[in-house]
Design an enzyme around this catalytic site. Sequence first.
Site, PDB file in Angstrom:
ATOM      1  CG  ASP A 223     -13.689  27.721  24.039  1.00 37.54           C
ATOM      2  OD1 ASP A 223     -12.500  27.592  24.368  1.00 37.54           O
ATOM      3  OD2 ASP A 223     -14.497  28.398  24.726  1.00 37.54           O
ATOM      4  N   GLY A 224     -10.973  26.903  22.490  1.00 37.39           N
ATOM      5  CA  GLY A 224      -9.741  27.510  22.002  1.00 37.39           C
ATOM      6  C   GLY A 224      -8.975  26.601  21.055  1.00 37.39           C
TER       7      GLY A 224
ATOM      8  CG  ASP B 132     -12.496  28.099  29.181  1.00 33.12           C
ATOM      9  OD1 ASP B 132     -12.888  28.895  28.305  1.00 33.12           O
ATOM     10  OD2 ASP B 132     -11.609  28.391  29.998  1.00 33.12           O
TER      11      ASP B 132
ATOM     12  CB  THR C  50     -17.907  29.764  24.127  1.00 35.42           C
ATOM     13  OG1 THR C  50     -16.609  29.648  23.535  1.00 35.42           O
ATOM     14  CG2 THR C  50     -17.867  30.837  25.208  1.00 35.42           C
TER      15      THR C  50
ATOM     16  CG  ASP D 155     -12.932  31.660  25.697  1.00 34.86           C
ATOM     17  OD1 ASP D 155     -13.598  30.687  26.094  1.00 34.86           O
ATOM     18  OD2 ASP D 155     -11.723  31.780  25.950  1.00 34.86           O
TER      19      ASP D 155
ATOM     20  CG  ASP E 241     -13.370  31.816  30.450  1.00 35.31           C
ATOM     21  OD1 ASP E 241     -14.082  30.846  30.122  1.00 35.31           O
ATOM     22  OD2 ASP E 241     -12.244  32.038  29.962  1.00 35.31           O
TER      23      ASP E 241
END
Length: 283
Positions: free
Chosen positions: A115-116, A112, A79, A133, A137
């Site tokens: 990381d999830g 992005d 992130t 996160d 963003d």
Amino acid sequence: MPNAPWFDLLVKLSPGLLLGAVLVVLLGIYALSTAGTERSLRRDGSVLLPRILIGFWYWLVTPIISGLDRLGVRPNHITLFSLYLAALAAVALGTGYFMVGCWLVIAAASCDLLDGLLARQTDAGSPAGAFLDSFADRIAEGMVFAGIAFYGGGGALTWLALWAMLASVMVSYARARGEGLGADCKVGLMQRPERLLLLILTLFAAPIAAVFLEPGAQRPVFHVAIFGIGLLAALSTVTAVRRAHWIFSTLAGQSHENGAPIVGADEPDEGYTHFEQNAGVAE
């Protein structure tokens, strides 16, 4: 005999064009390898972002997850790295290197996603990580638009980029605040992935078009960027208004059914943070 200015410019853009060609080839391979199969995705496709593109990007970055886990990389590391990439993209865009900025935006967007995926695979998800996160963003999106606005030098591109920045924040905030008050809102075309796709296409096409529309220009106007960012801003505004209308109508209906006024109309904006901490999504 010296080369034509447009030829020299295309040579400078060739690394970015080559990367684009590689992605097109990989997309073709993905489409052929998954023909006739239905992949489970975390979200449905849309007019701007069909399912095949969503599945393709997951297919592209998923093999990286295991390697990152073995190296001890945690979701929060990715992130923060995505923020660094977004800052570099803002600098590149602010100095007129739109093709470089485009690929840096793609890299930041990929982080992005990574990381999830890493958080789910390693069971490392947490409310704090979800908040970081979502907060990152917003910062990344703001930095990219700020870079474009700076390059615009106070002209049309500057104001359109600032409009797009504001509209993007309002799209995210509308859902966050609505869900904080109990209204799950996913209406509207321009969610964050759709905004990113339109932004990436705009940044990729702008310098290529400038080679032919503004040959020899030391500081191109980037007409395609003006059109693309303006379209992004307008569509995002429509989405924000649609969400605001839908959320207000839903909450008003709930209030009418319960016989109570709408709660939170004059409260501070803690709902934004509360939602992101608990749901991890601000789109």
